[in-house]
Design an enzyme around this catalytic site. Structure first.
Site, PDB file in Angstrom:
ATOM      1  CG  ASP A 147      -4.287 -20.531  -5.901  1.00 39.60           C
ATOM      2  OD1 ASP A 147      -3.706 -21.543  -6.346  1.00 39.60           O
ATOM      3  OD2 ASP A 147      -3.684 -19.491  -5.584  1.00 39.60           O
ATOM      4  CG  HIS A 208      -0.192 -22.171  -5.958  1.00 37.38           C
ATOM      5  ND1 HIS A 208      -1.014 -21.066  -6.049  1.00 37.38           N
ATOM      6  CD2 HIS A 208       1.066 -21.689  -5.938  1.00 37.38           C
ATOM      7  CE1 HIS A 208      -0.276 -19.966  -6.084  1.00 37.38           C
ATOM      8  NE2 HIS A 208       0.993 -20.309  -6.017  1.00 37.38           N
ATOM      9  CB  ALA A 325       0.175  -7.267  -9.701  1.00 39.59           C
ATOM     10  CB  ALA A 330      -4.962  -4.925  -8.221  1.00 35.40           C
ATOM     11  CB  SER A 377       2.336 -17.559  -4.958  1.00 37.06           C
ATOM     12  OG  SER A 377       1.982 -17.535  -6.296  1.00 37.06           O
TER      13      SER A 377
END
Length: 624
Positions: A147, A208, A325, A330, A377
């Protein structure tokens, strides 16, 4: 500058002169046939002129140094040459990239794209508080958070940051966020989110990562006993035409690849990799896409080592998932609220593996503070932390079985997506740990499905004389005041000191009304339309994620640049750009369907498209 799927164009280099192969010994490296060379380059690469940052895929890691050396000798700018990796990153023109593609040691060349972070009593809802009370805290496991770095001294992490690394791409207008200023750094302090480069106008752009890490494994997180591997994968971009504002953070594909490899080589007992970021939306699997073919083997390799890759499904209010995604191996995570309803901004559908709390989640941010954010997120680290709890409970169980166990224990959400009934579990980590039966299913209230105008209506558009505002005559100048865009992390912030004004998650609209280019120009011209600047800026950010033309070939990231695209009519390519932007804005406004738009974009990306083909493509996407 986003990760997206593109089909390789076999005629891209028809207008590019032939060039000799790059090789230490030209006689030992035969030049491939023209068609083979052409197929190596991504569709539309360097079509707009100038140079492009591109990843050059190689036959094997041993070719890294010799190909880079030869490329540099031929004046190609080699901007990244990771050791023991089967790729290099260059900045080159169409001609230079074509010459590189002629080398038999090069397998393909594509843009080095980048994409942004995706932007309730959550622990009680998923049973994590009871799990903690029973001793399930994740001790002995770790979560890798790829991140925007971490505030390593935040009291929420209690000295449990077990490793740090940074992979941060640089180029003109793009700065490294590694504390050492280089593209790579490992060890303590490497993912520091408190550096000067993280700051802009008194705001910390790197909040974030700390927020996500706090949800997964902070003191008040899902796995408060687990370690944290913090990896900074973002770069600071100082380009309003890309960001829609002065600066933003984007993660380049090359950085993500190096970070995933770093995690795969780690000796830490990592249960999950958290990727709270996303690119182009996809209605189904993207395993066979260009980027999917690169990332799926890495995700599969991590899974084989017992590490799950948990990815945000996306905030586009879309019946599908965003990249990566959409890769089937995943774990794609959507967001729900504290009333057990799918969040109105969350992507959904058969491609989503789990829902988890993602509305108004309180967690850590830099400078020892906390903030409330919403988005997939925030949902994603709930699942990453839950997998750390399960792996700590049963470290010898294959990760695939732990993922299945988590999904089987979840509370079923039943709803409609893509005209099909879908059942997706909502995370219940306590049930997974204790073997309890799932809670009763919840039938979700149908989301407000935008309706396309009646195709039999010859003119579904509002009359130009209605109240949408006058058609502007002057083109906005560059000196015009820049509208205030949505924050990069589209969240509601309630920082301890002075709360910021509320902001909604950037998502597709629900109007479902097609507007003409003329009408969108009215909306984009400052203060002349009905839609607020923040909504329009959100729409343009969604266009950048979904389109393969904007902004890589044509800049349309700000209200001013988008307005100029819509008003341009001098060439057939400009007219097609205006039509495409109109179509994507209609999609962002709530109309369904992208197939025609994507087909028209292929025409735009083809060098040899005729005038007739350009006109036909433009006509196909304009409102009927």
């Amino acid at each position: 500058m986003r990760l997206r799927s593109l089909i390789v164009c076999a005629i891209l280099l028809a207008l590019v002169p032939a060039a000799p192969a790059f090789a230490d010994d030209p006689t030992s490296t035969p030049t491939p046939t023209p068609s083979a060379t052409q197929e190596k380059l991504e569709d539309g690469l360097a079509l707009s002129g100038g140079t492009v940052r591109a990843i050059v895929e190689l036959t094997d890691p041993a070719q890294n140094a010799p190909v880079a050396k030869q490329a540099a000798a031929d004046s190609v700018d080699v901007v990244l040459r990771p050791e023991s990796q089967p790729f290099i990153v260059v900045q080159g023109t169409a001609e230079e990239l074509a010459a590189l593609a002629a080398d038999s040691r090069v397998t393909s060349i594509h843009r080095d794209r980048a994409y942004p972070p995706t932007a309730a009593n959550n622990l009680t809802q998923i049973g994590a508080d009871q799990a903690h009370a029973q001793g399930f805290v994740g001790t002995g496991q770790a979560v890798a958070v790829l991140d925007t770095g971490i505030d390593e001294n935040h009291p929420n992490f209690g000295g449990r940051i077990v490793d740090e690394a940074c992979f941060s791409a640089v180029e003109a207008g793009v700065e490294s966020l590694c504390p050492n200023g280089q593209t790579t750094q490992t060890g303590k302090g490497a993912a520091d989110a408190m550096t000067a480069k993280c700051l802009a106008n008194g705001e910390n752009l790197c909040e974030h990562g700390s927020h996500v890490a706090g949800i997964a494994a902070g003191n008040g997180g899902v796995a408060p006993g687990a370690g944290i591997v913090a990896v900074q994968v973002f770069s600071r971009v100082n380009d309003e035409s890309v960001c829609g504002e002065a600066s933003c953070l984007l993660a380049y594909e090359s950085s993500l690849r190096l970070a995933l490899d770093y995690v795969a080589a780690s000796t830490q007992p990592i249960a999950a990799v958290n990727l709270s970021l996303g690119g182009q939306p996809s209605e189904g699997s993207c395993d066979d896409s260009e980027e999917g073919a690169i990332f799926k083997p890495k995700i599969d390799a991590l899974l084989a080592k017992g590490i799950a890759t948990v990815v945000a499904a996306g905030n586009e209010y879309f019946e599908g998932t965003s990249f990566p995604a959409c890769i089937t191996s995943a774990v794609a995570v959507g967001a729900n609220d504290d009333s057990d309803a799918i969040a109105d901004f969350s992507n959904r559908g058969a491609g989503v593996d789990l829902f988890a709390p993602g509305v108004e989640i309180d967690s850590s941010v830099p400078d020892d503070q906390t903030a409330v954010y919403s988005g997939t997120s925030m949902a994603t680290p709930h699942v990453a932390g839950a997998l750390a709890l399960l792996k700590a409970q049963s470290p010898q169980t294959p990760m695939t079985e732990l993922i299945d166990k988590l999904k089987a224990a979840g509370r079923p959400y039943v709803y409609e997506a893509n005209n099909t009934q879908v059942t997706t579990p909502r995370l219940d980590v306590l049930a997974a740990l204790t073997g309890s039966a799932p809670q009763p299913p919840i039938t979700q209230t149908p989301a407000p499905a935008p309706e396309d105008p009646d195709p039999s209506d010859p003119d579904p558009e509002p009359d130009p004389s209605d109240s949408s505002g006058p058609t502007p005559s002057p083109v906005p100048s560059e000196s015009s005041p820049t509208p205030v865009p949505l924050p990069t992390l589209t969240v509601t912030v309630t920082v301890t000191v002075t709360p910021k004004a509320p902001a909604t998650v950037c998502t597709r609209g629900t109007a479902g009304t097609r507007l003409t280019a003329k009408k969108w120009a009215v909306e984009l011209h400052r203060s002349t339309g009905k839609l607020p600047d923040a909504t329009l800026t959100c729409y343009l950010s969604l266009v950048q994620k979904a389109s393969t033309v904007f902004p890589e070939l044509t800049k349309a990231s700000t209200l001013g640049t988008a307005y100029r695209v819509l008003k341009a009519d001098k060439t057939n390519r400009a007219k097609l750009d205006a039509a495409l932007l109109t179509g994507w804005l209609n999609w962002a406004h709530g109309t369904n369907g992208t197939t025609t738009l994507k087909s028209a974009e292929k025409v735009r990306l083809t060098v040899k498209s005729t005038s007739a083909a350009l006109k036909k493509a433009a006509k196909s996407v304009l409102p009927k």
